[in-house]
Enzyme design. Structure first.
Site, PDB file in Angstrom:
ATOM      1  N   ARG A 236      67.630  25.329   0.140  1.00  0.00           N
ATOM      2  CA  ARG A 236      67.717  25.369   1.595  1.00  0.00           C
ATOM      3  C   ARG A 236      66.808  26.463   2.122  1.00  0.00           C
ATOM      4  O   ARG A 236      66.658  27.517   1.491  1.00  0.00           O
ATOM      5  CB  ARG A 236      69.150  25.694   2.061  1.00  0.00           C
ATOM      6  CG  ARG A 236      70.068  24.501   2.183  1.00  0.00           C
ATOM      7  CD  ARG A 236      69.648  23.541   3.298  1.00  0.00           C
ATOM      8  NE  ARG A 236      70.546  22.414   3.425  1.00  0.00           N
ATOM      9  CZ  ARG A 236      70.469  21.281   2.715  1.00  0.00           C
ATOM     10  NH1 ARG A 236      69.504  21.117   1.820  1.00  0.00           N
ATOM     11  NH2 ARG A 236      71.335  20.300   2.904  1.00  0.00           N
ATOM     12  N   GLU A 265      63.312  24.822   9.553  1.00  0.00           N
ATOM     13  CA  GLU A 265      62.566  23.567   9.476  1.00  0.00           C
ATOM     14  C   GLU A 265      63.112  22.556  10.489  1.00  0.00           C
ATOM     15  O   GLU A 265      64.294  22.609  10.804  1.00  0.00           O
ATOM     16  CB  GLU A 265      62.619  22.989   8.055  1.00  0.00           C
ATOM     17  CG  GLU A 265      64.016  22.623   7.584  1.00  0.00           C
ATOM     18  CD  GLU A 265      64.047  22.078   6.169  1.00  0.00           C
ATOM     19  OE1 GLU A 265      63.610  22.772   5.245  1.00  0.00           O
ATOM     20  OE2 GLU A 265      64.546  20.944   6.006  1.00  0.00           O
ATOM     21  N   HIS A 283      60.775  18.706   2.641  1.00  0.00           N
ATOM     22  CA  HIS A 283      62.168  18.439   2.275  1.00  0.00           C
ATOM     23  C   HIS A 283      62.336  17.041   1.654  1.00  0.00           C
ATOM     24  O   HIS A 283      63.037  16.184   2.189  1.00  0.00           O
ATOM     25  CB  HIS A 283      63.089  18.602   3.501  1.00  0.00           C
ATOM     26  CG  HIS A 283      64.500  18.953   3.124  1.00  0.00           C
ATOM     27  ND1 HIS A 283      65.293  19.808   3.866  1.00  0.00           N
ATOM     28  CD2 HIS A 283      65.285  18.564   2.089  1.00  0.00           C
ATOM     29  CE1 HIS A 283      66.492  19.918   3.306  1.00  0.00           C
ATOM     30  NE2 HIS A 283      66.504  19.159   2.222  1.00  0.00           N
TER      31      HIS A 283
HETATM   32  C1  DGY Z   1      70.837  17.503   0.533  1.00  0.00           C
HETATM   33  O1  DGY Z   1      71.389  16.443   0.164  1.00  0.00           O
HETATM   34  O2  DGY Z   1      71.489  18.491   0.852  1.00  0.00           O
HETATM   35  C2  DGY Z   1      69.356  17.539   0.551  1.00  0.00           C
HETATM   36  O3  DGY Z   1      68.840  18.702   1.051  1.00  0.00           O
HETATM   37  C3  DGY Z   1      68.787  16.353   1.271  1.00  0.00           C
HETATM   38  O4  DGY Z   1      68.684  15.429   0.304  1.00  0.00           O
END
Ligand code: DGY
Length: 331
Positions: A236, A265, A283
């Site tokens: 993240r 983002e 991402h």
């Molecule tokens: C999640 O699932 O948390 C990812 O960041 C997106 O696939």
């Protein structure tokens, strides 16, 4: 009358068709709605299937019939879980179905950053290739280098298992140490956070974002890393202090980075764009057809369970179960 659900993004038609048997379904497009529009569209809905959209107290108050908010992703820092629980709204996510795909992406970025693939592609596309050069661009060997993993949940462990093929020693740090059996399965050695920083040739971040992990990697931690090290973040944005990372990449204080996630983002720090020693992706961690299908299906199974009166398979806030809203909306 069928319960109404809003799916905030374009998902697969077959998943929507299945849901239409039980629900009155509205869907969004590829890009998110601005918060005011999401709030307006959520009012009157019985459930939401969301894709990282911010669900806070203001949105929940604007949608008093909501019984469930089903995140179509595993991370749920976009959901105010306390506010959901207080209101008896069940919150769910999609654990377990994207681990291998996300671990693959860690390796895609690790290899791209180590072997300077994205930088070299830009150079080639710009028409710079006049002949085969001997001494540039030179990258870093991945095989036999030390892989460090911060966060040894399911994704971290899948990253570790892949290191066997590269003959890499694996070290890790985690809130709690793995069992001996899991350590053996991952061929990984537990070290302190400080040792992880100072010994890793490649450092992969695989932990959830929370107040505790906010800027866990900042100037001080980056200064502890080897000057030859490469850091990979598919977890993240916000776990790394991006301004501090840009500074150490610019001054070559560390060798490189592979980043799939960014603070704030999609509005990421433009300083990254001026750097050659970082491989960037928007991402994409779980972005394969099969995995996104599995994520959508798990989110659909969660919402369907709620309206069948069953506990959803991946309930995040079990405390809300006892106070869940019923179909007539009484608490
Ligand atoms: C999640 O699932 O948390 C990812 O960041 C997106 O696939």
């Amino acid at each position: 009358m069928k319960p109404k659900i809003l799916i905030t993004r374009a998902v697969f038609e077959e998943v929507v068709a299945d849901l239409r048997q039980t629900f009155d379904v509205e869907t969004g497009g590829q890009d998110p709605w601005p918060p005011e529009e999401l709030r307006r569209r959520a009012a009157g809905m019985d459930a939401l299937m969301v894709w990282g959209d911010r669900i806070d107290a203001a949105l929940l108050d604007a949608a008093p019939k909501l019984r469930a908010v089903c995140n179509m992703m595993v991370g749920y820092n976009n959901l105010d879980i306390g506010a959901c629980t207080e209101r008896g709204v069940l919150a769910t996510n999609t654990p377990g179905v994207l681990d291998d795909t996300t671990a693959d992406m860690v390796w895609a970025l690790l290899l791209a950053a180590a072997r300077r693939v994205t930088e070299s592609e830009r150079w080639l596309r710009a028409g710079n290739w006049k002949g085969l050069r001997f001494s540039e661009p030179l990258g870093r060997d991945v095989h036999h280098a030390t892989l460090g993993i911060l966060g040894m949940g399911r994704i971290g462990r899948a990253v570790a298992r892949r290191a066997r093929g590269f003959d890499m020693p694996v070290i890790y740090h985690n809130r709690s140490r793995l069992s001996p059996a899991l350590e053996q399965e991952c061929n990984a050695r537990y070290v302190s956070f400080d040792e992880l920083l100072s010994q890793s040739d490649f450092l992969s971040l695989n932990l959830p974002y929370s107040n505790d992990s906010h800027h866990l990697i900042g100037a001080k931690q980056l200064a502890r890393m080897k000057p030859t090290a490469i850091i990979i973040n598919t977890a993240r944005g916000g776990i790394i202090d991006d301004a501090a990372l840009i500074e150490v990449l610019r001054s070559k204080r560390i060798a490189g980075a592979g980043l799939d996630v960014f603070e704030g983002e999609p509005d990421f720090n433009p300083g990254f764009l001026a750097l050659d020693n970082v491989a960037l992706a928007p991402h994409l961690g779980s972005a394969t057809f099969a995995t996104r299908m599995a994520m959508a299906r798990l989110a659909a199974a969660n919402v369907t369970a709620v309206f069948a009166g069953e506990r959803p398979p991946s309930l995040i806030n079990p405390e809300a179960w006892g106070r869940r809203r019923k179909s007539d909306n009484s608490q």
